[in-house]
Motif scaffolding. Structure first.
Motif, short mmCIF file in Angstrom:
data_model
loop_
_atom_site.label_atom_id
_atom_site.label_comp_id
_atom_site.label_asym_id
_atom_site.label_seq_id
_atom_site.Cartn_x
_atom_site.Cartn_y
_atom_site.Cartn_z
N GLU A 214 0.90 5.67 24.25
CA GLU A 214 1.38 5.91 22.88
C GLU A 214 1.28 4.65 22.03
O GLU A 214 0.94 4.71 20.86
CB GLU A 214 2.84 6.41 22.93
N GLU A 215 1.57 3.51 22.63
CA GLU A 215 1.49 2.25 21.90
C GLU A 215 0.06 1.96 21.47
O GLU A 215 -0.21 1.55 20.35
CB GLU A 215 2.01 1.11 22.78
N THR A 216 -0.90 2.22 22.34
CA THR A 216 -2.32 2.02 22.03
C THR A 216 -2.76 2.98 20.93
O THR A 216 -3.49 2.58 20.01
CB THR A 216 -3.18 2.24 23.30
N GLU A 217 -2.31 4.23 21.00
CA GLU A 217 -2.64 5.20 19.96
C GLU A 217 -2.09 4.77 18.61
O GLU A 217 -2.75 4.90 17.58
CB GLU A 217 -2.12 6.59 20.34
N ASN A 218 -0.86 4.24 18.59
CA ASN A 218 -0.26 3.78 17.34
C ASN A 218 -1.05 2.61 16.75
O ASN A 218 -1.24 2.53 15.53
CB ASN A 218 1.19 3.37 17.57
N ILE A 219 -1.49 1.71 17.60
CA ILE A 219 -2.29 0.57 17.13
C ILE A 219 -3.61 1.07 16.54
O ILE A 219 -4.03 0.64 15.47
CB ILE A 219 -2.54 -0.44 18.27
N VAL A 220 -4.25 2.00 17.23
CA VAL A 220 -5.52 2.55 16.75
C VAL A 220 -5.31 3.27 15.43
O VAL A 220 -6.08 3.09 14.47
CB VAL A 220 -6.14 3.50 17.81
N LEU A 221 -4.25 4.07 15.35
CA LEU A 221 -3.98 4.79 14.09
C LEU A 221 -3.67 3.81 12.96
O LEU A 221 -4.12 4.00 11.83
CB LEU A 221 -2.83 5.78 14.28
N ARG A 222 -2.91 2.78 13.27
CA ARG A 222 -2.60 1.78 12.25
C ARG A 222 -3.88 1.09 11.76
O ARG A 222 -4.09 0.90 10.56
CB ARG A 222 -1.62 0.75 12.81
N LEU A 223 -4.75 0.71 12.68
CA LEU A 223 -6.02 0.08 12.30
C LEU A 223 -6.89 1.02 11.47
O LEU A 223 -7.52 0.61 10.49
CB LEU A 223 -6.77 -0.39 13.55
N LEU A 224 -6.93 2.29 11.86
CA LEU A 224 -7.71 3.27 11.09
C LEU A 224 -7.15 3.43 9.68
O LEU A 224 -7.90 3.54 8.71
CB LEU A 224 -7.74 4.62 11.81
N ARG A 225 -5.83 3.43 9.54
CA ARG A 225 -5.21 3.52 8.21
C ARG A 225 -5.57 2.29 7.37
O ARG A 225 -5.85 2.40 6.17
CB ARG A 225 -3.70 3.67 8.34
N GLU A 226 -5.52 1.13 8.00
CA GLU A 226 -5.87 -0.10 7.28
C GLU A 226 -7.33 -0.07 6.84
O GLU A 226 -7.66 -0.46 5.71
CB GLU A 226 -5.61 -1.32 8.16
N ILE A 227 -8.19 0.41 7.71
CA ILE A 227 -9.61 0.52 7.36
C ILE A 227 -9.80 1.50 6.21
O ILE A 227 -10.53 1.22 5.26
CB ILE A 227 -10.44 0.94 8.60
N ARG A 228 -9.10 2.63 6.28
CA ARG A 228 -9.21 3.63 5.21
C ARG A 228 -8.69 3.05 3.88
O ARG A 228 -9.31 3.25 2.83
CB ARG A 228 -8.41 4.87 5.58
#
Length: 90
Positions: free
Chosen positions: A3-17
Motif C-alpha cells: 500500500e505504501e508503494t502504491e501511495n508513492i506511485v499515485l503521488r508521483l503520478l499526480r505530481e506528473i499530471r
C-alpha cells in the motif's frame, strides 16, 4: 505492491499530471504570444514593403520630373533663340 508503494506511485503520478497541466497552460500562453508576434511581423513586413514601394515610386517621380524640367529648359532656350532671331530681322 504494498500500500505504501502504491501511495508513492499515485503521488508521483499526480505530481506528473500537475506538472503536465502547468506546462500545457504555459504552452497555451506561449502559443497566443507567438500568434500575436506573427501578426505584428506580418504588419511590419507589409509596412516595409509599402514604404519601399513609396520610396521607389517617389524616386521615379523625382527623376521623371527632373527630366521634364530639363526638356522644358531646352524648349525655353530654343524659343528664346528663335525670338532673338525674329527680333533681329524686324
Amino acid at each position: 505492491m504494498t500500500e505504501e508503494t502504491e501511495n508513492i506511485v499515485l503521488r508521483l503520478l499526480r505530481e506528473i499530471r500537475e506538472t503536465q497541466r502547468a506546462h500545457s497552460e504555459r504552452f497555451d500562453g506561449i502559443e497566443q504570444r507567438m500568434t500575436t508576434l506573427e501578426r505584428k511581423m506580418d504588419d511590419v513586413n507589409e509596412s516595409v514593403a509599402m514604404a519601399l514601394g513609396f520610396s521607389a515610386h517617389a524616386n521615379v517621380a523625382y527623376e521623371t520630373t527632373g527630366q521634364r524640367i530639363d526638356r522644358l529648359t531646352e524648349t525655353v532656350a530654343d524659343l528664346r533663340a528663335r525670338l532673338e532671331k525674329l527680333e533681329e530681322k524686324a
